[in-house]
Design a protein around this motif. Structure first.
Motif, mmCIF file in Angstrom:
data_model
loop_
_atom_site.group_PDB
_atom_site.id
_atom_site.type_symbol
_atom_site.label_atom_id
_atom_site.label_comp_id
_atom_site.label_asym_id
_atom_site.label_seq_id
_atom_site.Cartn_x
_atom_site.Cartn_y
_atom_site.Cartn_z
ATOM 1 N N TYR A 2 29.318 24.785 12.486
ATOM 2 C CA TYR A 2 29.042 23.779 11.464
ATOM 3 C C TYR A 2 27.858 24.207 10.603
ATOM 4 C CZ TYR A 2 32.024 21.054 14.513
ATOM 5 O OH TYR A 2 33.078 20.618 15.278
ATOM 6 N N THR A 3 27.889 23.800 9.339
ATOM 7 C CA THR A 3 26.837 24.187 8.401
ATOM 8 C C THR A 3 25.795 23.087 8.279
ATOM 9 O OG1 THR A 3 28.099 23.296 6.555
ATOM 10 C CG2 THR A 3 28.416 25.631 7.064
ATOM 11 N N VAL A 4 24.638 23.468 7.780
ATOM 12 C CA VAL A 4 23.551 22.522 7.550
ATOM 13 C C VAL A 4 24.049 21.432 6.607
ATOM 14 C CG1 VAL A 4 21.252 22.234 6.530
ATOM 15 C CG2 VAL A 4 21.738 24.220 7.970
ATOM 16 N N GLY A 5 23.733 20.186 6.954
ATOM 17 C CA GLY A 5 24.139 19.047 6.141
ATOM 18 C C GLY A 5 25.400 18.359 6.620
ATOM 19 N N THR A 6 26.129 19.005 7.543
ATOM 20 C CA THR A 6 27.350 18.402 8.076
ATOM 21 C C THR A 6 26.983 17.242 8.994
ATOM 22 O OG1 THR A 6 28.467 20.539 8.024
ATOM 23 C CG2 THR A 6 29.448 18.846 9.419
ATOM 24 N N TYR A 7 27.726 16.146 8.881
ATOM 25 C CA TYR A 7 27.526 15.004 9.764
ATOM 26 C C TYR A 7 28.526 15.093 10.903
ATOM 27 C CZ TYR A 7 24.224 12.904 6.593
ATOM 28 O OH TYR A 7 23.109 12.667 5.823
ATOM 29 N N ARG A 17 23.080 14.649 11.798
ATOM 30 C CA ARG A 17 23.177 15.607 10.701
ATOM 31 C C ARG A 17 22.701 16.957 11.210
ATOM 32 N NH1 ARG A 17 20.098 17.838 6.534
ATOM 33 N NH2 ARG A 17 21.180 17.962 4.549
ATOM 34 N N GLU A 19 20.732 20.016 11.031
ATOM 35 C CA GLU A 19 19.524 20.396 10.304
ATOM 36 C C GLU A 19 19.327 21.908 10.292
ATOM 37 O OE1 GLU A 19 17.319 18.310 8.648
ATOM 38 O OE2 GLU A 19 18.777 16.722 9.047
ATOM 39 N N ALA A 40 21.403 10.360 12.447
ATOM 40 C CA ALA A 40 21.442 9.906 11.052
ATOM 41 C C ALA A 40 20.863 8.518 10.839
ATOM 42 C CB ALA A 40 22.889 9.941 10.547
#
Length: 178
Positions: A2-7, A17, A19, A40
Motif C-alpha cells: 500500500y502507498t502513503v495516503g491509502t486508507y 491512513r 503514513e 484516521a
C-alpha cells in the motif's frame, strides 16, 4: 504493497491512513518492513506499526458506492444468532463474524444485537443487553461507522445515526444516496 495516503481497515483499530514504511524503535534492528499507520479518527498522535507480512487482515476501505449499497441492504439482513443462549456461544459467533473483516458481517453483528435490544425493551425495559453484546456492538459500530464515514466523507457519529435509520427502513423504502 500500500502507498502513503491509502486508507486501510485494520482490526479493532478501525480506519487508518498509511503514513509510510518505518519500523518501531524497538524493532529497527530487525530486517522486517512495517507499515506506519495513523488511526484516521483518533485525535492522538499515536502510530500503529504493522509488519508487511502480518497474518492479520489489512485491506483498503470500501468505495462510497459499496458503502451506499450496504446502507441500502442493511434493512434486509437476516440475523443468524437466533436460538443461541450461552454468552460464550454468542461471543464466539460475533467474534467469528468480525474476524472476517467483511462489512456485511460487521453489519450483521450490529443488526442482531439491535434486534435483540428491541426485543428486550419490549419486555418493559426490565432486561438489558449482556456485556458481550455491548462489547461486540461497540466494536462492530466502530469498524462499520469509521469505514463508511471515510468512504462517504463524513464523521463516524453522523454515520452511526445514518446506519440506524437505514436499519429501521423497510426493504421496499426508497434507496439511500451518497
Amino acid at each position: 504493497m500500500y502507498t502513503v495516503g491509502t486508507y486501510l481497515l485494520y482490526r479493532s483499530a478501525g480506519v487508518c491512513r498509511v503514513e509510510g514504511m518505518d519500523a518501531p524503535k524497538l524493532a529497527r534492528a530487525e530486517k522486517r518492513q512495517y507499515y506506519k499507520l495513523r488511526p484516521a479518527f483518533s485525535t492522538g498522535l499515536d502510530y500503529i506499526y504493522v509488519p508487511l507480512d502480518s497474518p492479520v487482515p489489512l485491506r483498503p476501505i470500501i468505495s462510497s458506492e459499496k458503502a451506499v449499497h450496504y446502507l441500502n441492504s442493511v434493512a434486509c439482513l437476516k440475523p443468524k444468532a437466533a436460538g443461541m443462549q450461552k454468552t460464550a456461544e454468542i461471543s464466539a459467533h460475533y467474534q467469528n463474524l468480525l474476524s472476517t473483516g467483511d462489512p456485511e458481517n460487521s453489519l450483521l453483528v450490529i443488526k442482531e444485537i439491535w434486534e435483540k435490544e428491541k426485543g428486550l425493551t419490549g419486555t418493559g425495559g426490565k432486561r438489558k443487553l449482556n456485556q458481550a453484546d455491548v462489547k461486540y456492538r461497540r466494536l462492530a459500530e466502530k469498524l462499520v461507522c469509521e469505514e463508511f464515514a471515510a468512504a462517504l466523507h463524513t464523521d463516524p457519529e453522523a454515520m452511526k445515526e445514518r446506519l440506524y435509520r437505514a436499519m429501521e427502513r423497510k426493504a421496499e423504502a426508497p434507496a439511500v444516496t451518497a
